[in-house]
Every structure is written in C-alpha cells, then in structure tokens.
Design a protein around this motif. Structure first.
Motif, PDB file in Angstrom:
ATOM      1  N   GLU A 148       0.144   1.211 -13.211  1.00 59.24           N
ATOM      2  CA  GLU A 148       1.528   1.702 -13.229  1.00 59.24           C
ATOM      3  C   GLU A 148       2.386   0.826 -12.329  1.00 59.24           C
ATOM      4  O   GLU A 148       2.052   0.602 -11.174  1.00 59.24           O
ATOM      5  N   LEU A 149       3.493   0.330 -12.886  1.00 62.89           N
ATOM      6  CA  LEU A 149       4.308  -0.642 -12.161  1.00 62.89           C
ATOM      7  C   LEU A 149       5.785  -0.292 -12.171  1.00 62.89           C
ATOM      8  O   LEU A 149       6.300   0.259 -13.144  1.00 62.89           O
ATOM      9  N   ASP A 150       6.429  -0.647 -11.078  1.00 69.50           N
ATOM     10  CA  ASP A 150       7.876  -0.755 -11.027  1.00 69.50           C
ATOM     11  C   ASP A 150       8.143  -2.128 -10.435  1.00 69.50           C
ATOM     12  O   ASP A 150       7.952  -2.341  -9.240  1.00 69.50           O
ATOM     13  N   PRO A 151       8.540  -3.107 -11.264  1.00 72.53           N
ATOM     14  CA  PRO A 151       8.642  -4.476 -10.764  1.00 72.53           C
ATOM     15  C   PRO A 151       9.735  -4.677  -9.727  1.00 72.53           C
ATOM     16  O   PRO A 151       9.667  -5.597  -8.922  1.00 72.53           O
ATOM     17  N   GLY A 152      10.758  -3.807  -9.719  1.00 72.48           N
ATOM     18  CA  GLY A 152      11.860  -4.018  -8.793  1.00 72.48           C
ATOM     19  C   GLY A 152      12.418  -5.415  -8.982  1.00 72.48           C
ATOM     20  O   GLY A 152      12.667  -5.850 -10.100  1.00 72.48           O
ATOM     21  N   MET A 153      12.587  -6.157  -7.891  1.00 71.54           N
ATOM     22  CA  MET A 153      13.063  -7.541  -7.977  1.00 71.54           C
ATOM     23  C   MET A 153      11.900  -8.521  -7.849  1.00 71.54           C
ATOM     24  O   MET A 153      12.078  -9.656  -7.430  1.00 71.54           O
ATOM     25  N   GLU A 209       9.290 -12.175   0.715  1.00 68.77           N
ATOM     26  CA  GLU A 209       9.203 -10.858   1.336  1.00 68.77           C
ATOM     27  C   GLU A 209       9.548  -9.736   0.356  1.00 68.77           C
ATOM     28  O   GLU A 209       8.999  -8.637   0.441  1.00 68.77           O
ATOM     29  N   VAL A 210      10.475 -10.001  -0.574  1.00 69.62           N
ATOM     30  CA  VAL A 210      10.836  -8.993  -1.582  1.00 69.62           C
ATOM     31  C   VAL A 210       9.622  -8.670  -2.444  1.00 69.62           C
ATOM     32  O   VAL A 210       9.337  -7.501  -2.737  1.00 69.62           O
ATOM     33  N   ALA A 211       8.898  -9.704  -2.851  1.00 67.86           N
ATOM     34  CA  ALA A 211       7.692  -9.502  -3.657  1.00 67.86           C
ATOM     35  C   ALA A 211       6.633  -8.748  -2.871  1.00 67.86           C
ATOM     36  O   ALA A 211       5.976  -7.845  -3.402  1.00 67.86           O
ATOM     37  N   ALA A 214       7.486  -5.075  -2.817  1.00 66.38           N
ATOM     38  CA  ALA A 214       7.260  -4.450  -4.125  1.00 66.38           C
ATOM     39  C   ALA A 214       5.772  -4.316  -4.416  1.00 66.38           C
ATOM     40  O   ALA A 214       5.312  -3.288  -4.923  1.00 66.38           O
ATOM     41  N   ALA A 215       5.014  -5.360  -4.102  1.00 67.21           N
ATOM     42  CA  ALA A 215       3.568  -5.329  -4.355  1.00 67.21           C
ATOM     43  C   ALA A 215       2.899  -4.229  -3.535  1.00 67.21           C
ATOM     44  O   ALA A 215       2.040  -3.495  -4.045  1.00 67.21           O
ATOM     45  N   ARG A 216       3.272  -4.107  -2.277  1.00 65.08           N
ATOM     46  CA  ARG A 216       2.682  -3.067  -1.434  1.00 65.08           C
ATOM     47  C   ARG A 216       3.005  -1.680  -1.968  1.00 65.08           C
ATOM     48  O   ARG A 216       2.145  -0.784  -1.961  1.00 65.08           O
ATOM     49  N   GLU A 217       4.211  -1.504  -2.446  1.00 67.75           N
ATOM     50  CA  GLU A 217       4.589  -0.203  -3.017  1.00 67.75           C
ATOM     51  C   GLU A 217       3.777   0.096  -4.275  1.00 67.75           C
ATOM     52  O   GLU A 217       3.295   1.213  -4.466  1.00 67.75           O
ATOM     53  N   ASN A 218       3.599  -0.920  -5.136  1.00 64.83           N
ATOM     54  CA  ASN A 218       2.819  -0.717  -6.358  1.00 64.83           C
ATOM     55  C   ASN A 218       1.345  -0.482  -6.062  1.00 64.83           C
ATOM     56  O   ASN A 218       0.686   0.316  -6.735  1.00 64.83           O
ATOM     57  N   VAL A 219       0.821  -1.168  -5.064  1.00 62.74           N
ATOM     58  CA  VAL A 219      -0.577  -0.951  -4.651  1.00 62.74           C
ATOM     59  C   VAL A 219      -0.762   0.486  -4.184  1.00 62.74           C
ATOM     60  O   VAL A 219      -1.729   1.167  -4.563  1.00 62.74           O
ATOM     61  N   GLU A 220       0.151   0.957  -3.369  1.00 62.39           N
ATOM     62  CA  GLU A 220       0.062   2.332  -2.866  1.00 62.39           C
ATOM     63  C   GLU A 220       0.174   3.338  -4.003  1.00 62.39           C
ATOM     64  O   GLU A 220      -0.580   4.319  -4.060  1.00 62.39           O
TER      65      GLU A 220
END
Length: 312
Positions: A148-153, A209-211, A214-220
């Motif tokens: 499940e992903l939210d790519p954001g920026m 840093e933006v990536a 976002a990656a940390r949020e998707n991992v969580e």
C-alpha cells in the motif's frame, strides 16, 4: 496547502531521455520523473485528467517528458538558463532532442497528490505482488502480497516499466533470508516489496529528504519492521555487505556506482538494476563486465531494460 515546488519540464525525444535526465541530476534536483510516450498515452486515456501538454502527440510524433522538481527557494532563472545551455550544446553536437521545449510550473504537494489519484489505480505485478494506493479499495486474493502506497512527492508508484521490471526481478530472485539494499528508494516501494517477499533485512537509501520521509511513512504503513530507510548515498550510510542491491536509477548513475556497488555485495550477490533506456543497454553491460559481474538476466519492457548481474 503544503510545500511548494518548482516543476521544470523538458519535452524531448525518447532517445534523449537519458541525456536530459542527466542534466537534471547534475543540478540540486529534488526528484526526477520520466514520462515516455506510453506513459503520456496512458494518461490521456484517463477521464478527467487535464494534461497540459495534450499537443505533444497531435502530429503523431512520439515525445517524452522529463520533469525535475526544485525547491521554491532555488534560483529558478539560473537553473533554466543552465538547462537551456546544455540542451543547445547537445543539439549542436547533433543529438536528436525533439522539440526540446522547456516548461515551468509551480506545484503544491496537495495538487500533486490529487493529480496522481486520478489515474493511479491498483496494479498487479508479477505473480503475487499487488500495488495498491492507500485510497483505493481492493479485495485481497489468496497468495497476494499487497503493498500500500502514497507516493506523495517521492516519485515511485509502481506503475512505470522500470519499477515493474525491478519488482518482477525481486520476486524472482528473493528466496528468503537475504539482506537487501535499495539505492534511490524513492517512495520505498522496492524496499517494502523486498521485505514482503521474504528478505530478512532491507535498507533503503536516498539522497532526497522528501523521498526519505515518504519512504519511512510507507514502510510504517505497511508494517514491515525489518526495513530501515536512511538519508544519504551508498558509500556514506552503508558499511556492511548485502546479498542483493537493487537500483532503479538512470544508466549514467548506475555506471558510476557499479564499482561501489560491487564493494557492498557479498560474493555471488546480485545487482538488480533498471531505469536503463534501450540505447544505453550496452554501456551498462560493458561497465558490469569491466567490474567482473556475470550477467544473469536481461529483461526488456517497452523502452526500458532491467538487468540482473552476479558479483564474481
């Protein structure tokens, strides 16, 4: 609205994707998005999607769009001037850059997210992987591995051919218990996939840093406890060796990082790479050969190449 970004787009020919991308990567770019002709056609099919460059294909000519994202605090005038000069240099050297048109636009994170949501749908990849946007509904089937992903920026939704190539190759070569490094992790999609496919430990690395956020949020969100996202590059933030290194980046960067990647791979470890356009295939294969990698598999999809190489 949340953060403001400056989007600089270059309308070019498919054969110039690598060269134009390299121009952006030579700058302090916060992210690069590559849209080849197939991506553009797919978006044009989407109801209600207002694509500002609908004229790109009006004469039946295939075009590609390279988008670079910069901080609102950057000197955009100097950046545009630099890109124009580099494009003119390439044209003067005889390269086909197509139209070579530059477009500039202000992008807000909220607008970015909403535009993605219009066409970013559930996608099945390989035999088991399912890429699901957080806002979409999906009834999970037996055997599915859902990400499940939210790519954001963060530039990485799983729908582009280069990401699909990496996902399919990870699915094929991860057997369980591996240490995996994901270089240029973006949204974290490959790191999450590696963990869900059975890797014991995964480290995703990105200089943006933006990536990283976002990656940390998707991992969580995906509840993968064995994935760590680090800010930096391969040589700065890693000090051990992996069974698999995966990188979905452009050919020039892959070529530059090949010798470093070898140092961070165990003997017999696999280097899984994509983001390589057809025209650069031999350049990458030659560099792998120079660094004593054995080519295990070359996989093609549209304009793009995925490669699996073994560290000898």
């Amino acid at each position: 609205m949340k953060g403001k970004w400056i989007e600089i787009k270059v309308v070019t020919s498919p054969s110039a994707i690598e060269m134009v991308s390299a121009i952006f990567y030579s700058l302090n770019v916060k992210g690069v998005v590559i849209e080849d002709p197939n991506d553009i056609l797919e978006k044009q099919k989407t109801p209600g999607w207002d694509y500002v460059d609908m004229k790109l294909l009006e004469h039946g000519e295939k075009a590609a769009v390279i988008k670079g994202y910069f901080s609102d605090e950057d000197n955009v005038g100097n950046i545009i001037k630099y890109i124009e000069e580099k494009i003119d240099e390439l044209k003067n050297e005889g390269f086909d850059l197509g139209e070579g048109r530059i477009l500039v636009n202000a992008v807000y994170e909220e607008d970015w997210a909403n535009s993605w949501k219009k066409y970013y749908k559930v996608t099945k990849v390989g035999q088991r992987l399912v890429i699901k946007p957080r806002w979409e509904k999906y009834v999970e089937k037996e055997g599915d591995i859902v990400i499940e992903l939210d790519p954001g920026m963060a530039f990485g939704t799983g729908t582009h051919e280069t990401t699909i190539l990496c996902l399919e190759l990870l699915e094929k070569y991860i057997k369980g218990g591996e240490v995996v490094y994901d270089i240029g992790t973006g949204s974290g999609i490959l790191s999450i996939a590696a963990a869900k496919l059975g890797a014991e430990k995964v480290i995703g690395v990105d200089i943006d840093e933006v990536a990283v956020d976002a990656a940390r949020e998707n991992v969580e969100y995906n509840k993968v406890k064995n994935v760590e996202i680090r800010h930096g590059n391969l040589t700065d933030v890693l000090d051990d060796k992996a069974d698999i290194i995966v990188a979905n980046i452009i050919a020039d960067i892959i070529i530059k990082m090949t010798s470093s990647a070898k140092k961070f791979l165990k003997d017999g470890g696999l280097f899984i790479i994509s983001g390589i356009i057809q025209d650069r295939k031999m350049d990458v294969l030659n560099e792998l050969g120079k660094n004593n990698f054995e080519i295990i598999e070359v996989k093609e999809m549209g304009e793009w190449i995925g490669i699996v190489a073994k560290n000898l």
